[in-house]
Design a protein around this motif. Sequence first.
Motif, PDB file in Angstrom:
ATOM      1  N   HIS A  53      26.492  17.416  13.161  1.00 47.79           N
ATOM      2  CA  HIS A  53      27.630  17.933  13.757  1.00 47.79           C
ATOM      3  C   HIS A  53      27.091  18.899  14.813  1.00 47.79           C
ATOM      4  O   HIS A  53      26.754  19.838  14.430  1.00 47.79           O
ATOM      5  CB  HIS A  53      28.548  18.335  12.822  1.00 47.79           C
ATOM      6  CG  HIS A  53      29.909  18.528  13.283  1.00 47.79           C
ATOM      7  ND1 HIS A  53      30.307  19.336  14.116  1.00 47.79           N
ATOM      8  CD2 HIS A  53      31.100  17.914  12.707  1.00 47.79           C
ATOM      9  CE1 HIS A  53      31.608  19.465  14.347  1.00 47.79           C
ATOM     10  NE2 HIS A  53      32.188  18.682  13.639  1.00 47.79           N
ATOM     11  N   HIS A  54      27.660  18.669  16.055  1.00 43.44           N
ATOM     12  CA  HIS A  54      27.188  19.414  17.113  1.00 43.44           C
ATOM     13  C   HIS A  54      27.643  20.957  17.111  1.00 43.44           C
ATOM     14  O   HIS A  54      26.922  21.767  17.293  1.00 43.44           O
ATOM     15  CB  HIS A  54      28.198  19.176  18.671  1.00 43.44           C
ATOM     16  CG  HIS A  54      27.829  19.857  19.726  1.00 43.44           C
ATOM     17  ND1 HIS A  54      27.120  19.544  20.366  1.00 43.44           N
ATOM     18  CD2 HIS A  54      28.690  20.673  20.321  1.00 43.44           C
ATOM     19  CE1 HIS A  54      26.897  20.430  21.428  1.00 43.44           C
ATOM     20  NE2 HIS A  54      28.176  21.010  21.441  1.00 43.44           N
ATOM     21  N   LEU A  55      28.685  21.190  16.394  1.00 38.30           N
ATOM     22  CA  LEU A  55      29.367  22.637  15.843  1.00 38.30           C
ATOM     23  C   LEU A  55      28.287  23.209  14.960  1.00 38.30           C
ATOM     24  O   LEU A  55      28.123  24.530  14.787  1.00 38.30           O
ATOM     25  CB  LEU A  55      30.662  22.692  15.601  1.00 38.30           C
ATOM     26  CG  LEU A  55      31.681  22.327  16.936  1.00 38.30           C
ATOM     27  CD1 LEU A  55      33.230  22.539  16.539  1.00 38.30           C
ATOM     28  CD2 LEU A  55      31.254  23.338  18.227  1.00 38.30           C
ATOM     29  N   GLY A  67      25.421  22.557  14.637  1.00 35.99           N
ATOM     30  CA  GLY A  67      24.308  22.820  15.374  1.00 35.99           C
ATOM     31  C   GLY A  67      24.335  24.339  16.047  1.00 35.99           C
ATOM     32  O   GLY A  67      23.560  25.288  15.950  1.00 35.99           O
ATOM     33  N   HIS A  68      25.507  24.528  16.672  1.00 39.90           N
ATOM     34  CA  HIS A  68      26.005  26.046  17.311  1.00 39.90           C
ATOM     35  C   HIS A  68      25.736  26.941  16.422  1.00 39.90           C
ATOM     36  O   HIS A  68      25.284  27.834  16.739  1.00 39.90           O
ATOM     37  CB  HIS A  68      27.156  25.922  18.023  1.00 39.90           C
ATOM     38  CG  HIS A  68      27.063  25.440  19.492  1.00 39.90           C
ATOM     39  ND1 HIS A  68      26.324  25.782  20.538  1.00 39.90           N
ATOM     40  CD2 HIS A  68      28.142  24.363  20.181  1.00 39.90           C
ATOM     41  CE1 HIS A  68      26.482  24.933  21.486  1.00 39.90           C
ATOM     42  NE2 HIS A  68      27.517  24.221  21.508  1.00 39.90           N
ATOM     43  N   LEU A  69      26.502  26.732  15.116  1.00 38.88           N
ATOM     44  CA  LEU A  69      26.667  27.572  14.203  1.00 38.88           C
ATOM     45  C   LEU A  69      25.337  28.042  13.767  1.00 38.88           C
ATOM     46  O   LEU A  69      25.143  29.416  13.440  1.00 38.88           O
ATOM     47  CB  LEU A  69      27.687  27.303  13.135  1.00 38.88           C
ATOM     48  CG  LEU A  69      28.094  28.094  12.173  1.00 38.88           C
ATOM     49  CD1 LEU A  69      29.688  27.749  11.802  1.00 38.88           C
ATOM     50  CD2 LEU A  69      27.252  28.081  10.928  1.00 38.88           C
ATOM     51  N   VAL A 115      32.650  29.280  20.095  1.00 36.80           N
ATOM     52  CA  VAL A 115      33.490  29.263  21.277  1.00 36.80           C
ATOM     53  C   VAL A 115      32.654  28.426  22.359  1.00 36.80           C
ATOM     54  O   VAL A 115      31.615  29.028  22.905  1.00 36.80           O
ATOM     55  CB  VAL A 115      33.607  30.764  21.960  1.00 36.80           C
ATOM     56  CG1 VAL A 115      35.003  31.331  21.474  1.00 36.80           C
ATOM     57  CG2 VAL A 115      32.251  31.766  21.474  1.00 36.80           C
ATOM     58  N   SER A 116      33.188  27.173  22.714  1.00 40.66           N
ATOM     59  CA  SER A 116      32.729  26.410  23.709  1.00 40.66           C
ATOM     60  C   SER A 116      33.462  25.920  24.655  1.00 40.66           C
ATOM     61  O   SER A 116      34.791  26.420  24.383  1.00 40.66           O
ATOM     62  CB  SER A 116      31.947  25.375  22.874  1.00 40.66           C
ATOM     63  OG  SER A 116      32.899  24.394  22.214  1.00 40.66           O
ATOM     64  N   GLY A 117      33.075  24.726  25.343  1.00 39.66           N
ATOM     65  CA  GLY A 117      34.129  24.244  26.194  1.00 39.66           C
ATOM     66  C   GLY A 117      35.301  23.401  25.430  1.00 39.66           C
ATOM     67  O   GLY A 117      36.354  23.486  26.037  1.00 39.66           O
ATOM     68  N   SER A 152      24.459  27.621  25.198  1.00 39.05           N
ATOM     69  CA  SER A 152      24.919  26.317  25.609  1.00 39.05           C
ATOM     70  C   SER A 152      24.100  25.380  25.038  1.00 39.05           C
ATOM     71  O   SER A 152      22.858  25.529  24.283  1.00 39.05           O
ATOM     72  CB  SER A 152      24.978  26.194  27.170  1.00 39.05           C
ATOM     73  OG  SER A 152      23.571  26.702  27.752  1.00 39.05           O
ATOM     74  N   ASP A 153      24.475  24.029  25.124  1.00 34.74           N
ATOM     75  CA  ASP A 153      23.944  22.872  24.673  1.00 34.74           C
ATOM     76  C   ASP A 153      22.355  22.650  24.715  1.00 34.74           C
ATOM     77  O   ASP A 153      22.180  22.990  25.489  1.00 34.74           O
ATOM     78  CB  ASP A 153      24.958  21.657  24.852  1.00 34.74           C
ATOM     79  CG  ASP A 153      26.231  21.922  24.596  1.00 34.74           C
ATOM     80  OD1 ASP A 153      26.671  22.529  23.913  1.00 34.74           O
ATOM     81  OD2 ASP A 153      27.193  20.781  25.055  1.00 34.74           O
ATOM     82  N   ASN A 154      22.106  22.444  23.426  1.00 37.04           N
ATOM     83  CA  ASN A 154      20.233  22.019  23.634  1.00 37.04           C
ATOM     84  C   ASN A 154      19.891  21.355  22.463  1.00 37.04           C
ATOM     85  O   ASN A 154      20.869  21.346  21.364  1.00 37.04           O
ATOM     86  CB  ASN A 154      19.746  23.667  23.832  1.00 37.04           C
ATOM     87  CG  ASN A 154      20.019  24.360  22.247  1.00 37.04           C
ATOM     88  OD1 ASN A 154      19.518  24.280  21.175  1.00 37.04           O
ATOM     89  ND2 ASN A 154      21.104  25.203  22.401  1.00 37.04           N
ATOM     90  N   ALA A 204      17.329  21.940  20.555  1.00 30.95           N
ATOM     91  CA  ALA A 204      17.075  23.041  19.261  1.00 30.95           C
ATOM     92  C   ALA A 204      17.789  23.158  18.344  1.00 30.95           C
ATOM     93  O   ALA A 204      17.646  23.165  16.863  1.00 30.95           O
ATOM     94  CB  ALA A 204      16.312  24.404  19.901  1.00 30.95           C
ATOM     95  N   MET A 205      19.320  23.387  18.706  1.00 26.98           N
ATOM     96  CA  MET A 205      20.369  23.526  17.920  1.00 26.98           C
ATOM     97  C   MET A 205      20.329  22.314  16.698  1.00 26.98           C
ATOM     98  O   MET A 205      20.972  22.522  15.455  1.00 26.98           O
ATOM     99  CB  MET A 205      21.664  24.051  18.339  1.00 26.98           C
ATOM    100  CG  MET A 205      22.079  23.113  19.020  1.00 26.98           C
ATOM    101  SD  MET A 205      23.652  23.711  20.073  1.00 26.98           S
ATOM    102  CE  MET A 205      24.787  22.201  20.310  1.00 26.98           C
ATOM    103  N   ILE A 206      20.262  21.359  17.356  1.00 30.97           N
ATOM    104  CA  ILE A 206      20.463  19.817  16.180  1.00 30.97           C
ATOM    105  C   ILE A 206      19.096  20.032  15.392  1.00 30.97           C
ATOM    106  O   ILE A 206      19.487  19.585  14.346  1.00 30.97           O
ATOM    107  CB  ILE A 206      20.605  18.807  17.456  1.00 30.97           C
ATOM    108  CG1 ILE A 206      21.851  18.844  18.319  1.00 30.97           C
ATOM    109  CG2 ILE A 206      20.670  17.542  16.767  1.00 30.97           C
ATOM    110  CD1 ILE A 206      22.997  19.076  17.559  1.00 30.97           C
TER     111      ILE A 206
END
Length: 366
Positions: A133-135, A137-139, A158-160, A324-326, A328-330
Amino acid sequence: MPRADVLRTTQVLRYTEKMKVLGIESSCDETGVALVQMAHGDSKPTLLAQALHSQVSMHEAYGGVVPELASRDHIQRLVPLVREVMALASKSLADIDVVAYTRGPGLAGALLVGSGAACGLALALGKPSMGIHHLEGHLLSPFLAPVTPTFPFVALLVSGGHTQLMHAQSVGQYHMLGETVDDAAGEAFDKSAKLLGLGYPGGPALALLATKGNPTAFKLPRPLLHSGSLDFSFAGLKTAVMTQWRRVEARATEQDRADMAASTQAAIVDVLVAKSCAALRQTGLKQLVVAGGVGANALLRAQLDTRCASMRATVVVPPLALCSDNGAMIAVAAAMRLVAGVEAPVFDDAFDVRPRWVLSAVQAGV
Ligand code: KG4
Ligand code: ZN
């Protein structure tokens, strides 16, 4: 039995040593690839290498992301980026233990490119794949910061496309505390920036212009600031920016533009900071993790630091380059799910994407 089902049900990996996870992100306008290493017992993953291609200059002419162009560009970038990452890490493809990719949410075509490439690579290598899940990854990206958070914590995402406050109890256990009822914070930055003629993506440009402006020059609303809930609303703010800007636009000076940029940024940041502090108070937690593209905003970072310090709470943000998206977070999210034992990697030559997918549906073991 079809081959995919045989693979899915019979082979499950058990890791005892350091595993290397390749992460592929392609949900929107960034193609990101990274290699991360983690072992059982490690409190944080190690980033071995990463590479990123931003499509910003390609979409700029259209004032926003063109999904079909995004997908086609991901196709061209992915394989060279994977090669670059492996070379940077001085590893070969055979060293990869798991291939992780963004399963959603995001643009369907763009997600399909990443998931197709990831699952194809995993199958060719005889290694398992994992949809992330993309978020999440951010989290979990702040676990690559020099000072890492410890569970439980409050996360401001907080993303786009998203503005959410989550109570993160452990890897895979995330409970929604509040979210936007309309526009996301990044959207408010982007749309206001567009109105001021700042191009795409507007957030960084608006933040830059705001450094020259007076944040109190325009009186803008702070939606839902005193609502008592942890939900956000930014659509009204966008309308207020538009109405006030239209009134002065014809005779506006450069200073007026900077003043409007500063006033807009102040309104968005005030709400994000107030709600984040309220979430800490409500949960009694003392750590705030900030992630997502808007997390790169300098005013937001500074104000959160000050306000949280006065509450004896700490703020953990990912390194600026990982806001921002990358990729590494995934890779980090996959490695942490595996090490925490909330998900076992399965060999699977079928893949799916989930363009609409809520983070709270990503519970441990589900
Ligand atoms: O997380 P992200 O890279 O992509 C999504 O998953 O949406 O976030 C992109 C958003 C955009 O709205 C962009 O304008 C905003 O993050 N952004 C910023 C800044 N840097 C990126 N907003 C405000 N200030 C910044 N410095
Ligand atoms: Zn994102």
